[in-house]
Design a protein around this motif. Structure first.
Motif, PDB file in Angstrom:
ATOM      1  N   LYS A 119      -1.579   7.902 -10.594  1.00 19.55           N
ATOM      2  CA  LYS A 119      -0.648   8.655  -9.952  1.00 19.55           C
ATOM      3  C   LYS A 119      -1.334  10.036  -9.657  1.00 19.55           C
ATOM      4  O   LYS A 119      -1.381  10.436  -8.323  1.00 19.55           O
ATOM      5  CB  LYS A 119       0.637   8.891 -10.556  1.00 19.55           C
ATOM      6  N   SER A 120      -2.005  10.777 -10.686  1.00 16.48           N
ATOM      7  CA  SER A 120      -2.647  11.882 -10.472  1.00 16.48           C
ATOM      8  C   SER A 120      -3.944  11.762  -9.686  1.00 16.48           C
ATOM      9  O   SER A 120      -4.181  12.882  -9.073  1.00 16.48           O
ATOM     10  CB  SER A 120      -3.001  12.517 -11.875  1.00 16.48           C
ATOM     11  N   ASP A 123      -2.728  11.635  -6.143  1.00 18.11           N
ATOM     12  CA  ASP A 123      -2.099  13.043  -5.913  1.00 18.11           C
ATOM     13  C   ASP A 123      -3.698  13.827  -5.553  1.00 18.11           C
ATOM     14  O   ASP A 123      -3.562  14.834  -4.397  1.00 18.11           O
ATOM     15  CB  ASP A 123      -1.572  13.732  -6.750  1.00 18.11           C
ATOM     16  N   GLY A 126      -5.063  12.721  -1.987  1.00 19.91           N
ATOM     17  CA  GLY A 126      -4.314  13.183  -0.938  1.00 19.91           C
ATOM     18  C   GLY A 126      -4.780  12.675   0.497  1.00 19.91           C
ATOM     19  O   GLY A 126      -4.792  11.442   0.494  1.00 19.91           O
ATOM     20  N   VAL A 153       2.178   3.005  -7.514  1.00 21.18           N
ATOM     21  CA  VAL A 153       1.600   4.176  -6.949  1.00 21.18           C
ATOM     22  C   VAL A 153       0.772   3.231  -5.847  1.00 21.18           C
ATOM     23  O   VAL A 153      -0.002   2.334  -5.937  1.00 21.18           O
ATOM     24  CB  VAL A 153       0.403   4.305  -7.943  1.00 21.18           C
TER      25      VAL A 153
END
Length: 160
Positions: A119-120, A123, A126, A153
């Motif tokens: 998930k990180s 992010d 992007g 995700v």
């Protein structure tokens, strides 16, 4: 949509001798510096993610990522974000792979799994463009396969 900048094409265009093309953890950042010099002549419209993967082997389906090295170059000129992360692959790292990247089971045993960092990482990526060394053959398919294994995700969108 993610686009792909092939460092191999860049190295050819810059007439850098092929004997210097072998990527490993020591010269990955050197290549990115070369790319940055070329990019300084351009106006980036989107952020650029330069990355390299180390893994348990060469099979996208059967092997797993053990290390990610990422440099995010921001289109607005902010200072680059540099991250490296060891990842517990959940499988044994073969000696042949460790002989190449020098990452051992002992080094990753207490590290998070890809699922825990997905998930990180998503992010962080992007809608950035990708920049890799021959990534269309290994790094990008391996990264996409790892994302596909993670529930909840999404995988980054990618286009060659």
């Amino acid at each position: 949509m993610l686009l792909y900048f092939n460092i191999t094409l860049f190295l050819k265009a810059e007439k850098i001798p092929q004997k210097y093309w072998k990527v490993n953890k020591f010269n990955f950042f050197y290549y990115i510096c070369l790319v940055k010099q070329a990019l300084m002549k351009l106006k980036l419209e989107k952020d650029l993610i330069c990355f390299d993967i180390e893994s348990t082997g060469l099979s996208v389906k059967n092997d797993r990522i053990v290390q990610l090295a990422i440099i995010k170059i921001f289109a607005d000129g902010r200072e680059d974000l540099v991250k490296t992360r060891l990842i517990n692959p959940g499988i044994t790292i073969p000696k042949e792979a460790s002989d190449v990247h020098h990452i051992t089971d002992e080094m990753v045993k207490d590290q998070p799994s890809f699922e825990r960092v997905a998930k990180s990482l998503f992010d962080l990526i992007g809608d950035s463009d990708f920049c890799t060394f021959n990534g269309n053959r290994f790094d990008i398919p391996m990264l996409m396969e790892e994302f596909a294994r993670v529930e909840d995700v999404p995988s980054p969108k990618f286009q060659l």
